[in-house]
Design an enzyme around this catalytic site. Structure first.
Site, short mmCIF file in Angstrom:
data_model
loop_
_atom_site.label_atom_id
_atom_site.label_comp_id
_atom_site.label_asym_id
_atom_site.label_seq_id
_atom_site.Cartn_x
_atom_site.Cartn_y
_atom_site.Cartn_z
N ALA A 50 0.80 -1.22 0.00
CA ALA A 50 0.00 0.00 0.00
C ALA A 50 0.84 1.28 0.00
O ALA A 50 0.30 2.37 -0.18
CB ALA A 50 -0.93 0.01 1.21
N CYS A 51 2.14 1.17 0.18
CA CYS A 51 3.03 2.34 0.24
C CYS A 51 3.13 2.99 -1.15
O CYS A 51 3.43 2.32 -2.13
CB CYS A 51 4.40 1.91 0.74
SG CYS A 51 5.65 3.20 0.70
N ASP A 52 2.89 4.29 -1.22
CA ASP A 52 2.93 4.99 -2.51
C ASP A 52 4.30 4.92 -3.17
O ASP A 52 4.39 4.77 -4.39
CB ASP A 52 2.51 6.45 -2.33
CG ASP A 52 1.03 6.60 -2.05
OD1 ASP A 52 0.25 5.68 -2.38
OD2 ASP A 52 0.64 7.65 -1.49
N LYS A 108 4.73 1.56 -4.66
CA LYS A 108 3.93 1.46 -5.89
C LYS A 108 4.67 2.10 -7.07
O LYS A 108 4.69 1.55 -8.17
CB LYS A 108 2.58 2.14 -5.70
CG LYS A 108 1.63 1.38 -4.80
CD LYS A 108 0.34 2.16 -4.63
CE LYS A 108 -0.60 1.51 -3.64
NZ LYS A 108 -1.82 2.29 -3.44
#
Length: 116
Positions: free
Chosen positions: A10-12, A15
């Site tokens: 979920a870490c931007d 990603k």
């Protein structure tokens, strides 16, 4: 050469790194840092290669550390704090053979993967 990317899905920033690797056609294995929790021995290897650069001083976890823990990091003894608070690890951690990099920068990845 084996490429592994360690991070939290979920870490931007993770990603962005995954998108970059996919678009560049780099085959890699993604390893979720939380499932199962990363082994202390792995964190020690990263720390020996990256030192205090492995500590994410911009994270919420860092802001919640005690004064003693922050001082320990400042003095360059971050490994025990990282082992107690794995969310302090600057993500993603990229392993390319025996080389390690933490964080994501498109320019850095371009440089790393344009080498032999």
């Amino acid at each position: 050469m084996t490429v592994r990317l360690f991070g939290i899905p979920a870490c931007d920033t993770v990603k962005k790194a995954r998108v970059w690797l996919d678009q560049a056609g780099v085959a890699y294995e993604f390893v979720d840092l939380r499932q199962p929790p990363i082994a202390p021995e792995q964190v020690a290897i990263w720390y020996s290669a990256l030192g205090c650069a492995l500590v994410n001083t911009r994270s919420t976890t860092y802001r919640q550390l005690t004064a003693a823990e922050r001082e320990q990091i400042t003095k360059g003894d971050s490994l025990p704090v990282l082992l107690r608070h794995p969310t302090l690890i600057k993500r993603p951690v990229l392993q390319r053979g025996q080389e390690f990099n933490c964080g994501f920068s498109a320019a850095t990845y371009q440089s790393l993967f344009s080498q032999n």
